[in-house]
Motif scaffolding. Structure first.
Motif, PDB file in Angstrom:
ATOM      1  N   THR A 114       0.813  -1.222   0.000  1.00  0.00           N
ATOM      2  CA  THR A 114       0.000   0.000   0.000  1.00  0.00           C
ATOM      3  C   THR A 114       0.847   1.274   0.000  1.00  0.00           C
ATOM      4  OG1 THR A 114      -0.176  -0.175   2.416  1.00  0.00           O
ATOM      5  CG2 THR A 114      -1.992  -1.043   1.115  1.00  0.00           C
ATOM      6  N   THR A 115       2.022   1.232   0.631  1.00  0.00           N
ATOM      7  CA  THR A 115       2.819   2.461   0.712  1.00  0.00           C
ATOM      8  C   THR A 115       3.792   2.630  -0.456  1.00  0.00           C
ATOM      9  OG1 THR A 115       4.456   1.339   2.107  1.00  0.00           O
ATOM     10  CG2 THR A 115       2.701   2.536   3.217  1.00  0.00           C
ATOM     11  N   LEU A 116       4.403   1.538  -0.904  1.00  0.00           N
ATOM     12  CA  LEU A 116       5.431   1.648  -1.935  1.00  0.00           C
ATOM     13  C   LEU A 116       4.943   1.350  -3.341  1.00  0.00           C
ATOM     14  CD1 LEU A 116       8.494  -0.021  -0.124  1.00  0.00           C
ATOM     15  CD2 LEU A 116       7.912   2.410  -0.289  1.00  0.00           C
ATOM     16  N   PRO A 120      -1.763   4.909  -2.569  1.00  0.00           N
ATOM     17  CA  PRO A 120      -2.961   5.769  -2.656  1.00  0.00           C
ATOM     18  C   PRO A 120      -2.765   7.020  -1.795  1.00  0.00           C
ATOM     19  CG  PRO A 120      -3.345   3.979  -1.113  1.00  0.00           C
ATOM     20  CD  PRO A 120      -1.976   3.745  -1.705  1.00  0.00           C
ATOM     21  N   ASP A 121      -3.679   7.952  -1.896  1.00  0.00           N
ATOM     22  CA  ASP A 121      -3.624   9.170  -1.087  1.00  0.00           C
ATOM     23  C   ASP A 121      -4.913   9.291  -0.285  1.00  0.00           C
ATOM     24  OD1 ASP A 121      -2.894  11.566   0.018  1.00  0.00           O
ATOM     25  OD2 ASP A 121      -3.571  12.750  -1.704  1.00  0.00           O
ATOM     26  N   ARG A 127     -10.324   2.047   1.081  1.00  0.00           N
ATOM     27  CA  ARG A 127     -10.764   1.423  -0.164  1.00  0.00           C
ATOM     28  C   ARG A 127      -9.673   0.549  -0.774  1.00  0.00           C
ATOM     29  NH1 ARG A 127     -14.977   2.389  -3.420  1.00  0.00           N
ATOM     30  NH2 ARG A 127     -15.595   4.142  -2.109  1.00  0.00           N
ATOM     31  N   ILE A 128      -8.420   0.868  -0.505  1.00  0.00           N
ATOM     32  CA  ILE A 128      -7.299   0.075  -1.012  1.00  0.00           C
ATOM     33  C   ILE A 128      -6.821  -0.929   0.036  1.00  0.00           C
ATOM     34  CG2 ILE A 128      -4.919   0.153  -1.849  1.00  0.00           C
ATOM     35  CD1 ILE A 128      -6.926   1.324  -3.808  1.00  0.00           C
ATOM     36  N   ALA A 129      -6.652  -0.451   1.282  1.00  0.00           N
ATOM     37  CA  ALA A 129      -6.011  -1.268   2.316  1.00  0.00           C
ATOM     38  C   ALA A 129      -6.834  -2.498   2.689  1.00  0.00           C
ATOM     39  CB  ALA A 129      -5.753  -0.411   3.559  1.00  0.00           C
ATOM     40  N   ILE A 130      -8.108  -2.331   2.924  1.00  0.00           N
ATOM     41  CA  ILE A 130      -8.908  -3.460   3.406  1.00  0.00           C
ATOM     42  C   ILE A 130      -9.002  -4.596   2.378  1.00  0.00           C
ATOM     43  CG2 ILE A 130     -11.245  -4.142   4.091  1.00  0.00           C
ATOM     44  CD1 ILE A 130     -11.409  -1.621   5.717  1.00  0.00           C
ATOM     45  N   PRO A 131      -9.279  -4.320   1.093  1.00  0.00           N
ATOM     46  CA  PRO A 131      -9.249  -5.431   0.126  1.00  0.00           C
ATOM     47  C   PRO A 131      -7.867  -6.075   0.003  1.00  0.00           C
ATOM     48  CG  PRO A 131     -10.421  -3.550  -0.792  1.00  0.00           C
ATOM     49  CD  PRO A 131      -9.779  -3.076   0.471  1.00  0.00           C
ATOM     50  N   ILE A 132      -6.805  -5.259   0.029  1.00  0.00           N
ATOM     51  CA  ILE A 132      -5.458  -5.807  -0.096  1.00  0.00           C
ATOM     52  C   ILE A 132      -5.132  -6.712   1.088  1.00  0.00           C
ATOM     53  CG2 ILE A 132      -3.009  -5.216   0.002  1.00  0.00           C
ATOM     54  CD1 ILE A 132      -4.185  -4.772  -2.742  1.00  0.00           C
TER      55      ILE A 132
END
Length: 266
Positions: A114-116, A120-121, A127-132
């Motif tokens: 998620t960070t590298l 996302p911002d 929306r990105i972290a939980i599915p990942i």
């Protein structure tokens, strides 16, 4: 290229029951005894996914870092309990060790992705972290369950060999390292097999979802590459940590095999 999602109405959604009727009909005709769990599983699927849809809508709107951490940690706990229950050759195993291995592997790999990679911002975008993190957990859970079960099975089947090595002065690690390698390999095998055939035998779920949602297939492929590689890394780390924490539980304080291993050896 059109990028809008084709909505599914409630009426169209009820048509999916036709698929369950077909499956239930086959089960009844062959007397498989699967009709009741099939109906119960279908009801749970509708209820659970509907509720999680509303919950995710709220979580995405709030987008609070601590709430996201709390949810992911709860998911790790639920996954660790499910993983321990999926090990028929292991009884009384502490859930805390499975939880620790899942937390470490999930947060390490998920944070890198998620960070590298996706970036996302803000970087913790729900929306990105939980599915990942959810995809990482689902696959890691299966991997560590396979590794743990295989470790205990290997220790029992190799009990004579391990005892002989201990008698000749080997340390517990030297005596059981073959079983450790086999258990990690067992946990990694489904993931490695998926890497070999991804895109050839079937289209993965995330990639399929993005394409159905109207995304450019070339962009969906990029995301899928990230997903399969992060899953491979998370499963490997999770299996390594869990097996590393678990093999010592097979030995007593004197360095000999525990009685439950000796009494159940094949």
């Amino acid at each position: 290229m059109e990028s809008s999602v084709i909505p599914i109405t409630n009426l169209q959604l009820t048509f999916t029951f036709i698929l369950i009727l077909i499956t239930g009909g086959i089960s009844s005709f062959l007397k498989l005894g699967l009709l009741r769990p099939l109906v119960w599983g279908t009801i749970r699927t509708f209820v659970q996914l509907t509720l999680i849809g509303y919950a995710l809508t709220y979580i995405f709107q709030v987008n609070n870092l601590w709430l996201i951490i709390l949810i992911i940690t709860i998911m790790c706990y639920i996954a660790s309990r499910a993983a321990v229950k999926r090990t028929p050759n292991v009884t009384g195993y502490p859930t805390a060790l499975a939880f620790l291995s899942l937390v470490a592997s999930t947060y390490l790999v998920g944070t890198i992705v998620t960070t590298l990679i996706i970036s996302p911002d803000p970087w913790y975008s729900a929306r990105i972290a939980i599915p990942i993190f959810g995809m990482i957990l689902g696959n890691s859970m299966n991997g560590i369950a396979l590794s743990l079960d295989r470790l205990y099975l290997e220790a029992r089947s190799r009990a004579f060999e391990i005892e002989a090595m201990l008698t000749f002065g080997a340390t517990p690690w030297e005596a059981i390292q073959t079983s450790v390698r086999e258990s990690i390999r067992a946990g990694m095998t489904p993931t490695i097999n998926s890497l070999m055939v991804v895109g050839l035998v079937s289209l993965p779920g995330m990639m399929t979802g993005q394409i159905l949602g109207g995304a450019d297939p070339r962009e969906a492929v990029r995301y899928q590459i990230v997903v399969v590689l992060m899953i491979a890394a998370a499963v490997a780390i999770g299996c390594l940590i869990l097996v590393g924490l678990s093999y010592k539980k097979l030995f007593n304080n004197d360095g000999g095999l525990q009685s439950f291993v000796l009494n159940s050896r094949e």
